[in-house]
Design an enzyme around this catalytic site. Structure first.
Site, PDB file in Angstrom:
ATOM      1  N   TYR A  93      -3.204  -2.112 -12.264  1.00 58.10           N
ATOM      2  CA  TYR A  93      -4.670  -2.156 -12.335  1.00 58.10           C
ATOM      3  C   TYR A  93      -5.201  -1.462 -13.590  1.00 58.10           C
ATOM      4  O   TYR A  93      -6.277  -0.889 -13.580  1.00 58.10           O
ATOM      5  CB  TYR A  93      -5.288  -1.545 -11.072  1.00 58.10           C
ATOM      6  CG  TYR A  93      -4.752  -2.176  -9.823  1.00 58.10           C
ATOM      7  CD1 TYR A  93      -5.107  -3.472  -9.482  1.00 58.10           C
ATOM      8  CD2 TYR A  93      -3.849  -1.506  -9.004  1.00 58.10           C
ATOM      9  CE1 TYR A  93      -4.578  -4.081  -8.353  1.00 58.10           C
ATOM     10  CE2 TYR A  93      -3.321  -2.099  -7.874  1.00 58.10           C
ATOM     11  CZ  TYR A  93      -3.693  -3.388  -7.560  1.00 58.10           C
ATOM     12  OH  TYR A  93      -3.165  -3.987  -6.450  1.00 58.10           O
ATOM     13  N   CYS A 100     -19.919   3.710 -24.340  1.00 57.67           N
ATOM     14  CA  CYS A 100     -21.263   4.262 -24.239  1.00 57.67           C
ATOM     15  C   CYS A 100     -21.729   4.231 -22.783  1.00 57.67           C
ATOM     16  O   CYS A 100     -22.647   3.505 -22.406  1.00 57.67           O
ATOM     17  CB  CYS A 100     -22.215   3.475 -25.136  1.00 57.67           C
ATOM     18  SG  CYS A 100     -23.840   4.256 -25.278  1.00 57.67           S
ATOM     19  N   GLU A 101     -21.040   4.966 -21.963  1.00 59.52           N
ATOM     20  CA  GLU A 101     -21.323   5.242 -20.550  1.00 59.52           C
ATOM     21  C   GLU A 101     -20.635   6.572 -20.246  1.00 59.52           C
ATOM     22  O   GLU A 101     -19.799   7.035 -21.026  1.00 59.52           O
ATOM     23  CB  GLU A 101     -20.723   4.171 -19.616  1.00 59.52           C
ATOM     24  CG  GLU A 101     -21.231   2.769 -19.787  1.00 59.52           C
ATOM     25  CD  GLU A 101     -22.596   2.551 -19.146  1.00 59.52           C
ATOM     26  OE1 GLU A 101     -23.049   3.448 -18.402  1.00 59.52           O
ATOM     27  OE2 GLU A 101     -23.192   1.492 -19.404  1.00 59.52           O
ATOM     28  N   ARG A 143      -9.832   2.845 -13.586  1.00 58.53           N
ATOM     29  CA  ARG A 143      -9.562   3.436 -12.274  1.00 58.53           C
ATOM     30  C   ARG A 143     -10.153   4.836 -12.092  1.00 58.53           C
ATOM     31  O   ARG A 143     -10.681   5.138 -11.012  1.00 58.53           O
ATOM     32  CB  ARG A 143      -8.058   3.452 -11.999  1.00 58.53           C
ATOM     33  CG  ARG A 143      -7.462   2.045 -11.898  1.00 58.53           C
ATOM     34  CD  ARG A 143      -5.977   2.074 -11.558  1.00 58.53           C
ATOM     35  NE  ARG A 143      -5.771   2.510 -10.184  1.00 58.53           N
ATOM     36  CZ  ARG A 143      -5.230   3.666  -9.847  1.00 58.53           C
ATOM     37  NH1 ARG A 143      -4.838   4.533 -10.772  1.00 58.53           N
ATOM     38  NH2 ARG A 143      -5.081   3.985  -8.573  1.00 58.53           N
ATOM     39  N   GLY A 189       0.783  -1.226   0.000  1.00 58.47           N
ATOM     40  CA  GLY A 189       0.000   0.000   0.000  1.00 58.47           C
ATOM     41  C   GLY A 189       0.809   1.266   0.000  1.00 58.47           C
ATOM     42  O   GLY A 189       0.278   2.346   0.266  1.00 58.47           O
ATOM     43  N   TYR A 224     -12.455   4.561  -8.985  1.00 60.63           N
ATOM     44  CA  TYR A 224     -11.880   5.095  -7.755  1.00 60.63           C
ATOM     45  C   TYR A 224     -11.796   6.623  -7.729  1.00 60.63           C
ATOM     46  O   TYR A 224     -11.412   7.198  -6.713  1.00 60.63           O
ATOM     47  CB  TYR A 224     -10.436   4.608  -7.574  1.00 60.63           C
ATOM     48  CG  TYR A 224     -10.235   3.132  -7.465  1.00 60.63           C
ATOM     49  CD1 TYR A 224     -11.005   2.342  -6.614  1.00 60.63           C
ATOM     50  CD2 TYR A 224      -9.235   2.504  -8.189  1.00 60.63           C
ATOM     51  CE1 TYR A 224     -10.792   0.981  -6.510  1.00 60.63           C
ATOM     52  CE2 TYR A 224      -9.001   1.148  -8.080  1.00 60.63           C
ATOM     53  CZ  TYR A 224      -9.787   0.392  -7.242  1.00 60.63           C
ATOM     54  OH  TYR A 224      -9.564  -0.952  -7.126  1.00 60.63           O
ATOM     55  N   GLU A 228       3.968  -6.923   0.547  1.00 56.91           N
ATOM     56  CA  GLU A 228       3.251  -7.331  -0.661  1.00 56.91           C
ATOM     57  C   GLU A 228       2.899  -6.124  -1.526  1.00 56.91           C
ATOM     58  O   GLU A 228       1.721  -5.823  -1.747  1.00 56.91           O
ATOM     59  CB  GLU A 228       1.962  -8.067  -0.290  1.00 56.91           C
ATOM     60  CG  GLU A 228       2.167  -9.350   0.481  1.00 56.91           C
ATOM     61  CD  GLU A 228       0.866  -9.872   1.064  1.00 56.91           C
ATOM     62  OE1 GLU A 228      -0.183  -9.253   0.808  1.00 56.91           O
ATOM     63  OE2 GLU A 228       0.913 -10.873   1.786  1.00 56.91           O
ATOM     64  N   PRO A 229       3.883  -5.409  -2.034  1.00 55.28           N
ATOM     65  CA  PRO A 229       3.573  -4.254  -2.881  1.00 55.28           C
ATOM     66  C   PRO A 229       3.077  -4.701  -4.247  1.00 55.28           C
ATOM     67  O   PRO A 229       3.556  -5.698  -4.802  1.00 55.28           O
ATOM     68  CB  PRO A 229       4.921  -3.544  -2.990  1.00 55.28           C
ATOM     69  CG  PRO A 229       5.930  -4.639  -2.850  1.00 55.28           C
ATOM     70  CD  PRO A 229       5.327  -5.624  -1.882  1.00 55.28           C
ATOM     71  N   GLY A 230       2.130  -3.989  -4.773  1.00 56.07           N
ATOM     72  CA  GLY A 230       1.674  -4.199  -6.143  1.00 56.07           C
ATOM     73  C   GLY A 230       1.872  -2.920  -6.915  1.00 56.07           C
ATOM     74  O   GLY A 230       2.788  -2.764  -7.724  1.00 56.07           O
TER      75      GLY A 230
END
Length: 400
Positions: A356, A328-329, A298, A218, A302, A259-261
């Site tokens: 992501y 189409c949104e 994202r 994180g 988010y 556990e970095p992503g």
């Protein structure tokens, strides 16, 4: 990578196009290794951030191990050359048979619920060690959707249920080799990690067979020019001090896992798109591009910020635009964003798209997913081709 190189890549491979810079991954891995050089620290890449096999192989080359959350991710890690013992399976409410598959594959299991712990005890007793994911009841992260350690989170077993955990452990003589927590994502200050680690260290004293303390990931990355990030050296020094004190109290040296992503891959990636239509409206001006939330969800999911560069016209006069996709949104990458004047055909780069991005992409509106290129040690390699209609239809059966 400079603008001319990126534009050349779009000429070779088309747009939209994901481009990853391997030198940034190398830099991020080294920064974490350097910050925790005084303890036995292992990096477990949270590969849900980016599962391209070329990225996984680069991580393996750098000595980074893998945290997976599904059997699909596990199988991809094995294809990338990882040994089963280098894999940790951290499920979230999955069918228990999936956990059985992971055990049989040789991965370490990180148990995230009391029912799973009970099942694990009934099926494996003292024959199979595991980790336990605790929820430390610490709220931290960039926004509520990416906070995972607070009391209302679905993830992990509340530390308030520690007595219930111990009852199951003792009933089945389970060997608990690790305690794990993950507070959230985009955490800038060391305080949240220190607060969560204190909870884990206190709980750890009740488990005699520990080998591992896993403090999750994180760490904050830079999204905007001049943006603040996690001070890794300060974090490393403070957590190292606390971890060494804990190990002394515990009576032996343990491994410290992270556990970095996003921290490892976010800044390495750019999504390159082409401006298609410039729509001047009385309310605002719109830049339409040949991509959308199907490729980078994202911002819509988010509210995340992605800095945007106009690679084709970097010195153009500044104008404000809404940068929008072709889905189409409501499909907005940026609102009222100041950019050098954008013209039809200009190549724009969305930064911080290495994490992501592709892994959360979809075929919505029957759109194809983009190609991916890895640039590393002077070589640009196509590591995923653009999709075609065959890819959309591959799993459908009634085609006549």
């Amino acid at each position: 990578m400079n603008s001319s190189t990126l534009i050349e890549l779009t000429q070779q491979h088309g747009t939209p196009l994901y481009v990853y810079d391997g030198s940034i991954i190398r830099r991020q891995v080294k920064s974490l290794q350097d910050a925790f050089a005084d303890v036995d620290m292992r990096i477990k890449y949270a590969c849900k951030a980016n599962t391209n096999l070329a990225i996984l192989r680069l991580m393996r080359e750098l000595g980074v191990e893998i945290d997976v959350v599904s059997m699909g991710e596990m199988q991809m890690a094995l294809l990338a050359g990882y040994a089963p013992e280098q894999l940790t399976f951290t499920p979230s409410g999955v069918p228990f048979e999936e956990v059985r598959e992971a055990v049989e594959a040789g991965a370490k299991i990180n148990v995230d619920s009391l029912p799973l712990l009970e099942w694990f005890g009934q099926n494996y007793g003292d024959t199979q060690p595991c980790l336990i994911r605790l929820k430390p009841n610490v709220a931290a992260g960039g926004n509520a959707k990416i906070m995972t350690g607070h009391s209302d989170s679905k993830f992990g077993i509340s530390v308030l249920l520690l007595d219930d955990i111990m009852n199951i452990v003792e009933r089945y003589n389970l060997k608990i080799i690790g305690l794990h927590q993950h507070t959230g994502s985009d955490i800038k200050e060391a305080d949240a990690f220190l607060q969560a680690s204190e909870v884990i260290f206190k709980a750890a004293m009740r488990f005699p067979d520990l080998e591992i303390i896993d403090l999750g990931g994180g760490f904050k990355v830079s999204y905007k020019p001049g943006d603040t990030t996690t001070d890794m050296q300060r974090l490393g020094a403070e957590i190292t001090r606390g971890f060494q004190d804990f190990c002394q109290s515990y009576g032996r040296e343990l491994q410290l896992w992270f556990e970095p992503g996003k921290y490892l891959v976010s800044e390495c990636g750019q999504l390159l798109v082409q401006a298609t239509v410039i729509k001047e409206d009385p309310a605002r001006d719109f830049v339409h591009v040949d991509s959308g939330l199907n490729h980078l969800i994202r911002p819509m999911m988010y509210g995340s910020y992605h800095h945007i560069l106009n690679l084709s016209n970097p010195d153009g006069p500044a104008r404000n635009y809404d940068v929008v996709g072709y889905i189409c949104e409501t499909d907005t990458f940026a609102t009222d964003r100041e950019l050098p004047e954008v013209r039809p055909g200009d190549i724009l780069a969305f930064l911080n798209a290495g994490a992501y991005g592709f892994t959360m992409s979809s075929h919505y509106n029957a759109r194809y997913r983009p190609a991916e290129v890895l640039v590393d040690e002077g070589e640009a390699r196509l590591v995923r081709r653009h999709e075609t209609l065959d890819d959309l239809l591959r799993t459908q059966l009634d085609l006549n």
